[in-house]
Design a protein around this motif. Structure first.
Motif, PDB file in Angstrom:
ATOM      1  N   TRP A   8       0.837  -1.203   0.000  1.00 53.56           N
ATOM      2  CA  TRP A   8       0.000   0.000   0.000  1.00 53.56           C
ATOM      3  C   TRP A   8       0.872   1.253   0.000  1.00 53.56           C
ATOM      4  N   THR A   9       1.974   1.206   0.738  1.00 52.94           N
ATOM      5  CA  THR A   9       2.841   2.389   0.832  1.00 52.94           C
ATOM      6  C   THR A   9       3.477   2.707  -0.519  1.00 52.94           C
ATOM      7  N   TYR A  68       0.681   4.232  -2.688  1.00 54.19           N
ATOM      8  CA  TYR A  68       0.346   5.600  -2.316  1.00 54.19           C
ATOM      9  C   TYR A  68       1.447   6.597  -2.667  1.00 54.19           C
ATOM     10  N   TYR A 120      -5.242  11.087  -5.752  1.00 55.04           N
ATOM     11  CA  TYR A 120      -6.183  11.479  -4.695  1.00 55.04           C
ATOM     12  C   TYR A 120      -6.248  12.996  -4.502  1.00 55.04           C
ATOM     13  N   LEU A 170      -9.355   4.870   0.285  1.00 49.74           N
ATOM     14  CA  LEU A 170      -8.606   3.744   0.846  1.00 49.74           C
ATOM     15  C   LEU A 170      -9.406   2.448   0.760  1.00 49.74           C
ATOM     16  N   PHE A 180      -2.757   6.560   5.996  1.00 49.26           N
ATOM     17  CA  PHE A 180      -3.298   6.514   4.637  1.00 49.26           C
ATOM     18  C   PHE A 180      -4.515   7.416   4.419  1.00 49.26           C
ATOM     19  N   PRO A 182      -2.288  11.998   3.824  1.00 46.87           N
ATOM     20  CA  PRO A 182      -2.523  12.530   2.472  1.00 46.87           C
ATOM     21  C   PRO A 182      -3.330  13.832   2.480  1.00 46.87           C
ATOM     22  N   PHE A 208       5.390   8.330   1.865  1.00 46.72           N
ATOM     23  CA  PHE A 208       5.047   6.936   1.593  1.00 46.72           C
ATOM     24  C   PHE A 208       6.271   6.116   1.175  1.00 46.72           C
TER      25      PHE A 208
END
Length: 503
Positions: free
Chosen positions: A100-101, A104, A113, A126, A305, A309, A326
């Motif tokens: 996920w990191t 992102y 985003y 997310l 997350f 952001p 990230f």
């Protein structure tokens, strides 16, 4: 660097600020550092010493190391299975979170985003990415799975090239880079001042105060002390079995005292100084004293997350800062993930006498299959269940076993000599008493209180919905199967050793 890389993970930057903010602020540092000196550092020295000792007998994992410490007991090697099982279980969900990191960091640069300005909208982003819901951001798990594949293959490639050619090279690059990224973001947060003149109370000083002002009444709660001890376990990677494996590659005369302290120091700098200066203070500046209460208790994933952001979206060069935030988490994640793989790989190498390349291929094929439930059943509580058994219960249990074995079975006098073999500094004599008495008692208390407060409700599925219970039961059977397979492999390995020894 490798041990520091194992210790410095996502928990340093996400879990620690949540724990501090929820457990008395600055007062949390009292039980935190008590736990560090009575639990973390002693266990670090115990594991470094055990690993180096076992390495002298060509054992790089807990079953073999435990056997060398207590050869008369034919069952002790099966207790060592926990030192392979725990890291393996953590690896099969940690790799997905790690991915996920990476995703992102790409989303930050690409602006995917950008335009999301509320907690709810970023939360929906997310959940869409995780496949928990379909929305206008994501229609399924495709994006998440692609980044998982990239991350998984990167981990396996690094492990494939070995300790020196893979893990050492990674850590020598990733750890300094991680610290540089952390310092850049910390400096930016500490220079936020008062972004909104119309809200003068929403400033950095008050943000730091929210995290670090002390509520000493919290120290009367056993839960706070348990939280501090738990954080030390998580942050130093003690009680997992990874340090045993890394230390097994040391020479007999290598210094474990100073090496252990160096790894601890680097981890504490990353956690307390950098981790404690970014998320919570920045969130206070932009969300204010009321909203920060909800943000601080929303959990580590939401902080990392969802909240961060949104914060970077309010800054000039926000895409750049979001990307390096990230990437920082990704570097912390990958250095920890490759360390989690090492005990299983080393076990196959040492006890079955196969090449590293073949061991990594076997490990990669097996773990790829084992990772799938964490990906596709995330919303059913599977990851939480894996984390409970692999990342919480096994840590405390394994640490208790190894310190008893080290101080009481191997013998404290012999253990004390072993710690100081090749050491450039002398461990204060008080630690002889601490390792033999204080640390084991501390661990028994943690295990008992923790099982009573959190463990038993989890074991009895008190907080699990009826619809999720079949998945949790299936996960437990899945874990029991993994443990049984590892125990059988240990039995086969020792049977082969006896067969080779007879002629």
């Amino acid at each position: 660097m490798a041990v520091a890389g194992s210790a410095v993970g996502l928990g340093n930057f996400l879990r620690f600020p949540v724990q501090a903010a929820s457990n008395g602020g600055g007062a949390f540092l009292i039980p935190y550092f008590v736990s560090l000196f009575l639990l973390g550092i002693p266990l670090m020295w115990v594991e470094w010493t055990l690993g180096r000792y076992g390495g002298g007998f060509e054992h790089g994992t807990a079953p073999g190391i435990f056997h060398t410490m207590w050869q008369k007991n034919r069952f002790i090697k099966y207790f060592g299975v926990i030192g392979i099982f725990g890291p393996l279980v953590i690896f099969i969900y940690y790799t997905y979170v790690e991915s996920w990191t990476l995703a992102y960091s790409f989303f930050a640069l690409s602006g995917k985003y950008t335009g999301l300005t509320t907690q709810d909208s970023m939360q929906a982003f997310l959940k869409g990415f995780q496949g928990l819901e379909q929305n206008n951001h994501f229609s399924g798990l495709t994006s998440a799975y692609v980044f998982f594949l990239i991350t998984f293959l990167a981990n396996i490639a690094i492990i494939y090239y070995g300790i020196k050619g893979g893990i050492e090279k990674l850590c020598n690059i990733a750890m300094p880079l991680l610290i540089v990224f952390g310092i850049i973001i910390t400096v930016r947060v500490l220079t936020l001042g008062t972004p909104d003149p119309a809200k003068p109370a929403w400033n950095l000083v008050n943000g730091l105060g929210f995290l670090w002002n002390s509520d000493f009444s919290a120290l009367r709660s056993a839960k706070v002390w348990l939280a501090a001890a738990g954080q030390i376990f998580f942050t130093l990677s003690v009680g997992i079995g990874v340090i045993l494996t890394y230390a097994s590659y040391l020479k007999k005369g290598d210094d474990v005292v100073l090496s252990g302290l160096t790894a601890v120091s680097m981890n504490e700098f990353a956690e307390v100084v950098i981790g404690g200066s970014i998320v919570i203070p920045a969130a206070f500046v932009f969300f204010g004293p009321v909203e920060i209460q909800k943000v601080a208790t929303s959990g580590a994933f939401n902080l990392g997350f969802v909240t961060m952001p949104l914060i970077f979206g309010k800054l000039i060069w926000g895409a750049f800062f979001g990307c390096i935030w990230f990437l920082l988490l990704f570097l912390a994640g990958i250095t920890s993930a490759v360390s989690l793989a090492q005990p299983a790989v080393a076990f196959l190498e040492d006890e079955f006498n196969i090449t590293r390349e073949k061991a990594v291929v076997i490990f990669g094929m097996a773990t790829f299959v084992l990772c799938q439930p964490a990906i596709f059943l995330l919303g059913k509580g599977v990851v939480n269940e894996l984390d409970f058994w692999g990342g919480t219960f096994c840590l405390v249990l394994f640490a208790t076993i190894e310190v008893i074995l080290f101080a009481w079975i191997f013998g404290m006098e012999k253990a004390w000599q072993e710690i100081h073999h090749g050491a450039d500094m002398v461990v204060p004599k008080i630690y002889k008493f601490i390792i033999k008495y204080v640390t084991p008692i501390f661990l028994f208390l943690i295990l008992g209180f923790w099982l009573y407060q959190d463990g038993m409700p989890t074991i009895l599925m008190k907080n699990v919905s009826e619809s999720d219970r079949p998945f949790i039961l299936a996960t437990r059977l899945f874990l029991a199967f993994i443990f049984a397979v590892l125990a059988i492999l240990v039995k086969i390995a020792w049977a082969k050793k006896r067969g080779r020894a007879r002629p």
